[in-house]
Write an enzyme that holds these catalytic residues in place. Structure first.
Site, short mmCIF file in Angstrom:
data_model
loop_
_atom_site.label_atom_id
_atom_site.label_comp_id
_atom_site.label_asym_id
_atom_site.label_seq_id
_atom_site.Cartn_x
_atom_site.Cartn_y
_atom_site.Cartn_z
N ASP B 457 0.87 -1.15 0.00
CA ASP B 457 0.00 0.00 0.00
C ASP B 457 0.92 1.22 0.00
OD1 ASP B 457 -2.24 1.60 0.43
OD2 ASP B 457 -1.84 1.61 2.57
N LYS B 458 0.42 2.33 -0.43
CA LYS B 458 1.29 3.50 -0.40
C LYS B 458 1.09 4.32 0.87
CE LYS B 458 0.45 7.33 -2.55
NZ LYS B 458 0.60 8.32 -1.51
N LYS B 916 -7.25 -4.73 -5.27
CA LYS B 916 -5.95 -5.03 -4.67
C LYS B 916 -5.81 -6.52 -4.45
CE LYS B 916 -4.95 -0.79 -2.16
NZ LYS B 916 -4.58 -0.19 -0.89
N ASN B 939 -8.53 -0.75 4.09
CA ASN B 939 -8.66 -1.04 2.67
C ASN B 939 -7.64 -2.06 2.19
OD1 ASN B 939 -6.70 0.86 3.26
ND2 ASN B 939 -6.64 1.56 1.15
N ASP B 940 -6.67 -2.35 3.04
CA ASP B 940 -5.66 -3.32 2.63
C ASP B 940 -5.97 -4.72 3.15
OD1 ASP B 940 -4.14 -1.20 1.56
OD2 ASP B 940 -3.48 -0.72 3.57
#
Lengths: 341, 1280
Positions: B457-458, B916, B939-940
């Site tokens: 993830d960023k 993802k 979200n990951d």
């Protein structure tokens, strides 16, 4: 700071060598340079041991004689083919010649071939607790002994099980047909042929309580193949009877392989001419031929050997050492050649 | 919408038919078709609970309602207080969630069922049962039961504990408070989350978390707006706007008067899509979409309260549907192991078959019934065929150790030990948060050593999600803001070890000392949980310049460009000002909630008073020439907390960073209303700008503009900011600007190279002409064609701009992220970044964290442009979300994977959580590689669960990622040591341990097998059965476990210094088909030697079975232990103790056991120990057995040393030589340090170079542009 387990760094791991996996370690590198000396060293050691063993084994002598159906014993062999003749006594006499005198202690073995004492169910078919003299087990043998735990009448069998039942029951009388006319019997120690611990600890007769051996074993039956009860195995030596009968003890130590030999007796070196072993000359052996072998294509032998410090006439060990020495040497030379290039 | 309605009618028709059918069946007399509602009500009222038929019908109806494509929801309020059977929405699930696997009652059967999915467990239970079959003559069948029972119960306990934790978490979530409207109380009453039902009205206050998917009906905002933060869902921390459903929102919303039917689609997991319409009683229909839906898990911000109608609850909410259940992870090694176990089973069966056949033929060859053939208890001798059939099973029991239950136990123990060491690693400890690494998955440690793809993830993972104003260029002059950079650098640099070898004592000491120094920054970090880094240290030169400019501009009434620049920073944005210091706090463990009351309402009416209050404070604080002391500590830090009363909340963090930057220079944005902006000048003057128009940012224009009326000059001024390429082409009037443009462009390029996000600022004075155009802006209010209109006005307005300057904003990377990524890449790991962010941002970060390199060929893939690629060495791929969605489709998958395989790094932007995990799954399954996903936000979670290893970063964005992860770390940089050192160690240790275990068992069992040839294949053991059990249980169990936990082939320093060593674990690794079979062959050889040398020695001697077994046992033990000591790479004290210890234990235990009178092997060892033959056998057998392996090892190490061996050689050098070597080697490889330092020194402003300098041109040309389709402005950012 790291020790204090409170405050902002409470969960900080200990900075110890063990937990941080920094324990001082010896990490040997297995490269040619480091191990070549070890290779050469091993080669030399094996070589020296091999030579020494080879030299020792040269002095050992062995005489093997198959009597299954040879010579006079052939008729006994045929007789035993029929089960109904089991009660008939058959003896036969064989002659043999000793070229070189057997020096030192001479051990007399009987040998059996193709007899599997190491079958799983056969091996289990015994009751060590009974043989150690426990009275409860005497009257109530372990279920492992089945079907040789009780006889047809329901009497407990002592000693129970297939091992005891199938005991080797040939007996031998050796005679020295010496230089003179007199045939001299070769005296054998028939005791002291089993392990000391077996004779004195592992195998015990049940508690006597001032009773005779026969009374102690009263209420038990001998194994079905036996002709005599367990307390009358040795007629001429009353002490060597019951569970501590040494032939029984030797038999009960089950051989590792189907071809085996078991100690029968040791030469008594008290009187002439056997003071320094078996002298050169002709001998005869009178065999009471009882044990049938035709069911398993078995062979029966008489073996006489002398021993050295590492056991009997064993040529394999020195040769193995010599070969190993060569192998290690080869590997070492190979390494040297490959790595120096 | 019309289509939707048509759909709805159609299905409603079907629906009604379905119901009427039911009704007719039940009440034939009543054939009247009323409204849907009435039918439903009647139906439910006539339903009798005791009628089983009715129950079934009810269940079927519920099923149909849930499965229907459209759902018709009505308010629950009219039915309040009625029984369950009367509720209109009773078929839809409530809001309570349950993620547990088991229930208390069904735990045992379910768990056992689950455990028997493991093949090995079935096998072991089968074996244990086989033991009880009398004909196989097993020894002590009860003993065989113990190990499998222990294993099953331990696993069950572990599962139970995990499930209990899930249960507790569910309970916590379910009992979170929320407000539900109650008709009885005529108000919203506090209830719990689990009480929420579909059809309820729920009120959510500011900074609260939305409990279910709500259709927004009312907000405190008069325009019906509501801001939400979706970081829990997609990781984006910026605020998103949601609108109430138009036409429902009356000024005073009364839930009781809501009598419309909400028709919505079946729940789905698409976070960005929602279709529904509200049908009013007068059959008027109002459509609504995702813009009116508040999703469960979002946080309401900037809105006092919002009221919504629950459309989906519990497991049907979009966030829960996005949340796939956990996958049972099994490590790759374990999967391979299972294959090899199957080989072993085949081998075992083959050996048993040999045994059975051998027994048959042996029996056949017997001429009669010999006395040693024991009849069964009835006195019958079993026939050869039957006996050999039994023997097959006896053999299985005898040789069962070949598939060792102890292997499974040992693996578990080893993993526990490995996890102990991982969690106790001081380098993976984070002082700031006082957290160690958490290992949540206990069974996949060795996978860490085989990773080939990392999906990261960023936001929050690579970056700290803190935008920092770093540099600016005003009118062609660069102001580097050195102090600003320094304050950040100092923190990162000091954390980095000086010798580039983390894991040293030096390092830990160093980082400790640095705590004290940088303490202040941590205090700030902790207290201020907002995503933006607010601190900007002004550049002294620029500060002086600004104060000069201000004085001149005041005196001359003419705006100095510097002045304009900062005004543009402060005004040209959509930042909302709010006041909130004390209220900021965390309210729950699960979600980080920022309490911040909106100040807009306060500001609007009584502006003046507030101003005087704050301005007094601000003046006190602000010093035009701040003293910066030598240590670089800015003196005003301590005052910061009380003085920063203003809080800026922006849609994008960059905007806030710019406003903070302006604030640092004294241009303080005080308030913003829809039609005015108030800014305080450095002098203290407060200027109120009338906002005439805002042209919001959109991705086509890549810029935004604000049109204001200047309060002093009364001119209409248009301030525009935007991406450099979109601005540069709109600049007018060359002349004086030419140099400025050239210099600024050069600076922009430099910023971009440094990985800063760049923005250009321009100004345009419109004067009178604006008034004429004004009429057409008014038209903007019209809904239709709005976007086109904005575009048109923008085209008209945004021309002939005057460049003011440019800014460089840093999306601050986490500590040593570039270094980590570089190292990981050297280790042969491909790093992918999957982010929900914009492509521009993502690409910038990609460069900053060295994911993308300047010399890379970067392929941009988006739906808009075609890509033609040719092969070069370094390809990087940038993909946006929509393209990715296409690529993930069945027919393109293959080609995408093919392309991605060739790419060194891939950046995916605008990716949804489901995408993802889709990407991760695709790569994992298509390429059959080991994947690792690392992320920090909710979200990951999907990605984390989809990957072979999921790593959660316990950071700002809540704990959901951590909860779902297998390992939780606190910093991205920890990944380096975790993978390179612990991963490598865990993998090699476990792989070697398992291979050794297989070897050990085969070597040991084969001895028994060879003996079968001499005992008529009757499954005899030449060792007492207990001694055999001891052999596996006590003599040879501890050394391999110790080996698996403690062995260290290469030191951590070398592993970190030479990341290439990691590659040995990738792909097949050390545990391959080859190594397995080699060791199996070796085991065969060794067992042959260990059996036949003693056999040949003893065959002529009078030896009994157990006396023969003793040297075999000893030889086997010595060989096995010595074999292990060849494999052990580093001997520590523990190694010595355990190796010598197990030898001693075996000797003592065997001696003790052979003292047992009634045991078969009584006194055999004691007897053997006095026999020289025993020792002679031991020596020669060991030598011969180990000679090939030893020689092989030596040969391989000296002729063709593997990288690991070279690493070990390196390890043996002394410290200084080692470091020099590593450094030299790094330099040779072209490590990043050199280049980065070149970049970080800004070019001196005294020698301005034009963008057409050969340097730049050369770059542009050689790094050929690859975009052939229609020009996409985004490509120009970084398409070399």
């Amino acid at each position: 700071m790291a020790k204090a387990k409170s405050g902002p760094l409470a969960r900080r791991p200990d900075n110890s060598a063990f937990k941080q996996q920094r324990l001082p370690a010896w990490s040997p590198m297995l490269t040619a340079n480091t191990v070549l000396p070890f290779f050469y060293f091993m080669a030399v050691i094996c070589l020296l041991l091999g030579i020494w063993l080879l030299l020792t084994v040269q002095s050992v002598q062995e005489i093997r004689m198959d009597y299954t159906d040879s010579g006079a014993c052939a008729h006994c062999h045929d007789l035993r083919k029929n089960v109904s003749n089991a009660a008939l006594i058959c003896t036969c006499k064989l002659y043999f010649h000793v070229d070189r005198p057997l020096k030192g202690d001479v051990f007399f073995y009987y040998g059996l071939q193709n007899f599997h004492q190491n079958l799983r169910r056969y091996m289990d078919s015994r009751d060590d607790a009974q043989m150690v003299g426990r009275k409860t087990n005497l009257k109530k043998p372990s279920s492992y002994c089945k079907p040789f735990a009780t006889n047809d009448k329901g009497l407990p069998i002592a000693p129970c099980g297939a091992v005891a039942n199938s005991i080797f029951n040939d007996s031998f009388k050796f005679q020295y047909l010496g230089s003179g006319s007199s045939d001299e019997p070769v005296p054998l120690w028939r005791k002291g042929i089993s392990w000391y611990t077996d004779k004195n600890i592992k195998y015990r007769n049940p508690q006597m309580d001032n009773l005779s051996l026969a009374e102690v074993f009263h209420g038990t039956a001998p194994p079905p193949y036996w002709h005599r009860p367990v307390y009358e195995l040795q007629t001429h030596d009353a002490i060597n009877n019951g569970f501590i009968n040494e032939d029984l003890i030797v038999w009960m130590r089950e051989a590792a392989f189907p071809n085996f030999k078991k100690l029968y007796g040791i030469l008594q070196r008290t009187n002439k001419p056997f003071e320094s072993g078996l002298p050169k000359g002709n001998y005869s052996v009178e065999i009471t031929y009882n044990f049938p072998v035709q069911y398993f294509r078995g062979r029966k032998q008489v073996v006489l050997t002398t021993l050295n410090w590492f056991g009997g006439p064993n040529k394999f060990l020195p040769i193995a050492y010599l070969i190993t020495s060569c192998l290690v040497l080869l590997a070492a030379i190979g390494l040297t050649v490959v790595c120096k290039e | 919408v019309t289509e939707l309605i048509r759909d709805a009618r159609h299905s409603m028709w079907k629906h009604v038919c379905g119901f009427s059918h039911c009704v007719r069946a039940q009440q034939p007399a009543n054939g009247k078709k009323g409204s849907l509602l009435r039918i439903r009500r009647r139906e439910s009222s006539s339903m009798a609970w005791w009628n089983p038929l009715a129950l079934i019908r009810d269940a079927l109806t519920g099923q149909r309602v849930r499965e229907n494509d459209l759902r018709h929801l009505v308010s629950n309020l009219p039915y309040e207080g009625l029984g369950k059977k009367k509720q209109p929405n009773r078929y839809l699930p409530g809001n309570a969630i349950k993620t547990t696997k088991y229930t208390l009652l069904l735990f045992l059967p379910l768990n056992l069922f689950e455990q028997f999915h493991r093949l090995a467990n079935i096998y072991f239970v089968g074996l244990a049962i086989l033991n009880f079959v009398p004909v196989v003559n097993a020894f002590e069948p009860e003993v065989a039961l113990i190990p499998i029972c222990v294993i099953l119960s331990l696993t069950a306990l572990k599962d139970a504990w995990e499930d209990f934790r899930r249960y507790q978490l569910d309970k916590k979530l379910n009992s979170m408070p929320c407000f539900i409207y109650s008709r009885k109380d005529k108000q919203f009453g506090e209830r719990r989350w689990k009480d929420v039902q579909v059809g309820d009205f729920v009120k959510v206050l500011s900074n609260e978390i939305v409990p279910a998917d709500l259709l927004l009906l009312h907000t405190s905002d008069r325009k019906g707006m509501c801001h939400i933060e979706t970081s829990n869902l997609d990781g984006e921390t910026n605020l998103k706007e949601r609108k109430v459903v138009p036409g429902i929102c009356e000024p005073n919303f009364e839930p009781e008067s809501f009598n419309s039917v909400v028709v919505c689609e079946r729940p789905n997991n698409n976070l960005n899509h929602f279709k529904c319409y509200v049908e009013k009683p007068n059959t008027e229909k109002v459509g609504a979409g995702i813009e009116s839906l508040l999703l469960r898990g979002c946080t309401v911000r900037n809105t006092d309260h919002a009221i919504g109608f629950v459309v989906y609850a519990g497991h049907e909410t979009k966030s829960m549907l996005n949340n796939n259940g956990p996958r049972y992870k099994r490590s790759k090694l374990e999967r391979k192991l299972n294959v090899d176990v199957i080989f072993c089973v085949i081998l075992l069966l083959a050996m048993c078959l040999v045994g059975a056949l051998g027994h048959f033929f042996w029996r056949q060859a017997l001429p009669g019934v010999p006395p040693y053939l024991v009849p069964d208890s009835n006195g019958h001798v079993v026939s050869p065929s039957l006996s050999s059939f039994y023997m097959f099973f006896s053999m299985i029991i005898l040789l069962q150790v070949l598939i060792p239950i102890s292997l499974y136990v040992s693996i578990e123990l080893v993993k526990i030990g490995q996890i102990f060491f991982i969690t106790h690693d001081i380098d993976l400890y984070d002082e700031e948060t006082d957290s160690r690494i958490q290992c949540k998955a206990l069974n996949i440690t060795e996978d860490l050593g085989q990773i080939e793809y990392i999906f990261s993830d960023k936001t929050g993972t690579l970056t700290e999600n803190k935008m920092v104003f770093r540099r600016c260029s005003v009118m062609g002059t660069e102001y580097p803001h050195k102090e600003n950079g320094k304050s950040y650098k100092r923190i990162t640099e000091e954390g980095r070890p000086t010798d580039s070898l983390p894991g040293n004592h030096v390092n830990s000491a160093n980082s400790l000392s640095h705590i004290a120094v940088s303490n202040f920054s941590k205090v700030i970090d902790r207290t201020n949980s907002s995503a933006q880094e607010t601190e900007v240290i002004p550049d002294r030169k620029l500060l002086r310049r600004v104060s000069v400019a201000e004085s001149t501009s005041i005196s001359s009434q003419k705006m100095d460009p510097h002045f304009d620049f900062f005004l543009a920073l402060a005004i040209c944005n959509t930042v909302v000002v709010s006041m909130g210091t004390a209220q900021r706090r965390r309210v729950s463990v699960l979600f980080t909630v920022i309490k911040a009351g909106s100040l807009r309402n306060i500001f609007a009416p009584k502006r003046d008073r507030t101003f005087s209050d704050t301005s007094f404070k601000e003046d006190d604080r602000f010093n035009p020439f701040p003293q910066v002391d030598d240590s670089g500590v800015f003196p005003s830090h301590s005052q910061r907390d009380e003085s920063s009363g203003l809080c800026y909340e922006a849609e994008s963090p960059d905007e806030a960073a710019l406003v903070y930057a302006a604030k640092a220079y004294g241009f303080i944005l005080l308030s913003r209303t829809p039609d005015s902006v108030t800014v305080r000048m450095p002098s203290g003057r407060v200027l109120v700008f009338e906002v005439l128009d805002i042209l919001t940012f959109d991705s086509n224009r890549k810029r935004m503009s604000v049109l204001v009326r200047h309060p002093i000059t009364k001119e209409c001024v248009l301030y525009t900011k935007g991406a450099d390429y979109s601005i540069m082409e709109l600049l007018g009037a060359p002349g004086n600007q030419k140099n400025v443009v050239a210099d600024t462009q050069y600076h922009l390029d430099c910023y971009a190279k440094e990985g800063l996000r760049t923005l250009c600022f321009t100004k345009k004075v419109h004067g009178e002409e604006y008034e004429q155009k004004r009429a057409c802006f008014v038209a903007k209010a019209a809904i239709d064609g709005r976007e086109q209109l904005i575009m048109d006005t923008a085209v008209q307005l945004e021309t002939k701009l005057t460049l003011l300057g440019a800014t460089g904003i840093e999306d601050r990377l986490q500590e040593s992220v570039p270094d980590t990524i570089l190292t990981l890449r050297e280790a042969g790991i491909k790093v992918w970044v999957l982010t929900g962010d914009k492509p521009e941002t993502a690409v910038n970060i990609g460069y900053a964290c060295r994911l993308l390199e300047d010399e890379d060929l970067v392929i941009n893939m988006s739906c808009k442009n075609k890509v033609r690629s040719h092969l070069t060495s370094n390809i990087s791929l940038v993909i946006d979300g929509r393209t990715l969605a296409m690529l993930l489709s069945k027919d393109l998958q293959g080609r995408f994977v093919e392309l991605a395989k060739r790419c060194r790094s891939v950046l995916c932007c605008r990716v949804t959580p489901l995408q993802k995990s889709g990407v991760v799954k695709l790569i994992r399954e298509k390429l059959r590689v080991m994947t690792l996903a690392v992320g920090d936000g909710a979200n990951d979670v999907n990605m984390i669960q989809a990957a072979d290893i999921g790593i959660g970063i316990s950071g700002q964005e809540g704990m959901q990622a951590v909860m779902a992860s297998d390992f939780a770390i606190s910093r991205f940089k920890h990944l380096k040591k975790l993978l390179l050192v612990h991963g490598h160690w865990c993998y090699t240790r476990l792989a070697n341990m398992i291979i050794y275990f297989f070897y050990k068992n085969l070597a040991n069992v084969n001895l028994l097998f060879w003996y079968q040839f001499y005992c008529g294949f009757t499954a005899t053991t030449m060792l007492d059965y207990w001694l055999l059990i001891f052999f596996n249980l006590f003599y040879t169990s501890a050394p391999p476990i110790m080996f698996g936990i403690m062995d260290k082939d290469v030191s951590a320093e070398v592993l970190l210094g030479v990341p290439e060593l990691y590659r040995t674990g990738q792909g097949a690794g050390e545990y391959s088909f080859c190594t397995f079979w080699v060791s199996m062959l070796d085991a065969f050889y060794q067992s042959l030697i260990c059996f036949f040398i003693p056999y040949l020695v003893y065959q002529d001697l009078d030896v009994d079975v157990f006396t023969f077994g003793m040297p075999l046992n000893a030889v086997s033990l010595i060989t096995i232990l010595l074999h292990l000591s060849i494999e052990i790479k580093a001997w520590t004290v523990v190694h010595w103790i355990i190796m010598l210890g197990s030898f001693a234990v075996s000797l003592i235990l065997t001696l003790l056991y052979t003292s047992c009178v009634t045991c078969n092997s009584y006194w055999t060892l004691q007897n053997q120990l006095t026999d020289p033959i025993f020792y002679l056998i031991c020596i020669i057998t060991t030598v011969v057995a180990l000679l090939p392996r030893y020689t092989f090892h030596v040969m391989r190490n000296s002729i063709n040393p593997s990288p690991i061996v070279q690493g070990r050689h390196l390890d043996r050098l002394d410290t200084s030589t080692k470091e020099a070597w590593i450094k030299e080697w790094r330099g040779y490889r072209g490590g990043g340090e050199v280049k980065r330092s070149k970049l970080s020194t800004p070019p001196s402003p005294s020698t301005p170079r034009t963008p057409t300098s050969p340097d730049f041109l050369g770059n542009e040309i050689t790094l050929n542009c690859l975009n052939w389709g229609c020009p996409n402005p985004f490509d120009r950012i970084r398409t070399f």
